[in-house]
Design an enzyme around this catalytic site. Structure first.
Site, PDB file in Angstrom:
ATOM      1  N   HIS A   3       0.797  -1.233   0.000  1.00 34.99           N
ATOM      2  CA  HIS A   3       0.000   0.000   0.000  1.00 34.99           C
ATOM      3  C   HIS A   3       0.830   1.285   0.000  1.00 34.99           C
ATOM      4  O   HIS A   3       0.555   2.237   0.743  1.00 34.99           O
ATOM      5  CB  HIS A   3      -0.963   0.006   1.189  1.00 34.99           C
ATOM      6  CG  HIS A   3      -2.056  -1.038   1.108  1.00 34.99           C
ATOM      7  ND1 HIS A   3      -2.566  -1.512  -0.074  1.00 34.99           N
ATOM      8  CD2 HIS A   3      -2.748  -1.685   2.097  1.00 34.99           C
ATOM      9  CE1 HIS A   3      -3.523  -2.403   0.172  1.00 34.99           C
ATOM     10  NE2 HIS A   3      -3.643  -2.530   1.464  1.00 34.99           N
TER      11      HIS A   3
ATOM     12  N   GLU B 113     -11.653  -3.616  -3.145  1.00 31.91           N
ATOM     13  CA  GLU B 113     -10.712  -2.559  -3.552  1.00 31.91           C
ATOM     14  C   GLU B 113     -10.512  -2.658  -5.058  1.00 31.91           C
ATOM     15  O   GLU B 113      -9.848  -3.578  -5.538  1.00 31.91           O
ATOM     16  CB  GLU B 113      -9.379  -2.753  -2.822  1.00 31.91           C
ATOM     17  CG  GLU B 113      -9.498  -2.727  -1.321  1.00 31.91           C
ATOM     18  CD  GLU B 113      -8.395  -3.532  -0.644  1.00 31.91           C
ATOM     19  OE1 GLU B 113      -7.211  -3.216  -0.831  1.00 31.91           O
ATOM     20  OE2 GLU B 113      -8.717  -4.491   0.070  1.00 31.91           O
TER      21      GLU B 113
ATOM     22  N   HIS C  76      -9.792   2.012   0.158  1.00 29.65           N
ATOM     23  CA  HIS C  76      -9.690   0.848   1.043  1.00 29.65           C
ATOM     24  C   HIS C  76     -10.820   0.807   2.083  1.00 29.65           C
ATOM     25  O   HIS C  76     -10.589   0.443   3.247  1.00 29.65           O
ATOM     26  CB  HIS C  76      -8.324   0.859   1.728  1.00 29.65           C
ATOM     27  CG  HIS C  76      -7.865  -0.477   2.214  1.00 29.65           C
ATOM     28  ND1 HIS C  76      -8.639  -1.282   3.024  1.00 29.65           N
ATOM     29  CD2 HIS C  76      -6.715  -1.159   2.003  1.00 29.65           C
ATOM     30  CE1 HIS C  76      -7.973  -2.388   3.292  1.00 29.65           C
ATOM     31  NE2 HIS C  76      -6.803  -2.345   2.675  1.00 29.65           N
TER      32      HIS C  76
END
Ligand code: BGC
Length: 375
Positions: A132, A340, A206
């Site tokens: 991420h 996502e 997210h």
């Protein structure tokens, strides 16, 4: 002369009334309050109300969705996403709840990738891999915010100017997400990202959802449908092996609706490796709606519409009840799911996956919609 003056005064009065009305309209649709400060920047909490009287809350910290309050089939409104009541919650809490994730959402194997023959190294923040966008990725930044005027629905643009080589990624980037909250209870997320030199990009939101209401039990009794004929299997560190596996005959076949919990504990290699579902589905992208999740007990339905090639179904396998969110609700194991929308994990190292190269010539433009309704 007098008549002209009177007319002018009347005209000015009408114009001013119009301006006040406009202002009131915007004010009613979007309000903001102080939430905190980060890196010398003001962090605000925005409340967006649509004409149906339903409310979402956003913050410029991580360009996050904080709350989504939508009715069940009896009209009872409840917050269905994970967030915190205070900025302190975010500062000390889960890194990703509702946030926009970049510069590379999901994992890059061993934190290494090559662009134009140059190898780049990222911080390893997830076992041997980068996750991420690294520890101080876009989720952990205070974005600039602009409440948009003259739009049909309440809308806010968040912008993050990412300096060259921050978190190891090349390029000065300008990342924008415009959130629009329509009267049909849709959150539209329009992304635009530009760069001044070749780089890699994977951007997502997210958000975690629980259609019973966030913090009200688990999501194993939610029914999911994902229009994906294949998925990308992973190794034990959740990096794709490169295989594109058909879902046919596997517990990953959600082309017809299945309860999330129905097959999650099966002795199937990928469910064992993932600790449940934590996988990228290769979207067919043929029907308008790419994925939906329905809660039979409340009647709430979430539909996901995207132009991205993949979606990560993550069933909250790492949630452990240590986070207390909006209204004092505790987020336990598998009490939330994520969808996502994204490019495939580790694409920079997977030549067969769709390209994630962003060039100065062509901005990245993409839209995802989360639509809430009752069935
Ligand atoms: C990943 C999970 C990870 C989670 C962190 C998801 O996108 O696929 O493996 O634990 O993000 O919030």
């Amino acid at each position: 002369m007098k008549k002209v003056k009177l007319l002018t005064v009347a005209l000015i009065a009408v114009l001013m009334a119009g301006m006040v009305a406009c202002k009131t309209k915007t004010k009613e649709m979007i309000t903001s309050e102080a939430f905190g400060t980060f890196d010398g920047k003001e962090v605000l909490l925005y409340t967006l109300t649509n004409k149906a009287g339903n409310v979402i809350k956003l913050t410029n910290y991580g360009a996050a969705i904080v709350q989504i309050n939508v009715p069940d089939r009896n009209g009872v409104k409840e917050n269905v996403t994970f967030g915190y009541d205070t900025f302190g919650g975010y500062a000390g809490g889960d890194l990703y709840f509702g946030k926009v994730v970049g510069q590379y959402a999901n994992r890059i194997a061993k934190g290494k990738f090559t662009v134009d023959g140059v190898e780049y190294s990222l911080a390893l923040n997830n076992g041997p891999n980068s996750l991420h966008g690294g520890p101080t990725g876009w989720h952990s930044r205070a974005w600039d915010a602009e409440v948009l005027k003259g739009t049909d629905y309440p809308a806010i643009r968040f912008t993050y100017n990412k300096p060259d080589m921050e978190e190891g990624f090349p390029g000065n980037l300008v990342a924008e997400v415009v959130y629009t909250w329509t009267d049909e209870n849709e959150i539209i997320m329009d992304y635009k990202v530009t760069t001044d030199r070749n780089t890699v990009l994977n951007i997502t939101n997210h958000a975690y959802f629980n259609l019973h209401g966030a913090g009200n039990g688990d999501i194993l009794d939610h029914e999911a449908l994902i229009r994906a004929s294949s998925f990308t299997p992973v190794d034990s560190t959740l990096i794709p092996t490169g295989e594109i596996r058909p879902v046919e005959g596997t517990p990953f076949d959600f082309r017809t609706p299945h309860l999330i919990g129905e097959r999650i504990s099966m002795d199937y290699d990928q469910l064992v490796l993932g600790g449940g579902y934590d996988h990228n589905f290769v979207l067919d992208n043929v029907e308008p709606v790419d994925a939906e999740v329905y809660d039979p007990s409340t009647g709430r339905l979430l539909e996901v519409i995207t132009d991205q090639p993949g979606v990560q179904l993550y069933t909250g396998n790492f949630l452990d009840g240590t986070q207390t969110g909006v209204g004092g609700k505790v987020y336990n194991y598998r009490s939330g799911f994520c969808l996502e929308t994204q490019h495939f994990p580790d694409s920079p190292n997977q030549p067969a996956f769709p390209s994630v190269i962003l060039t100065p010539e062509e901005p990245f433009l993409s839209s995802t919609v989360y639509r809430f309704s009752i069935r």
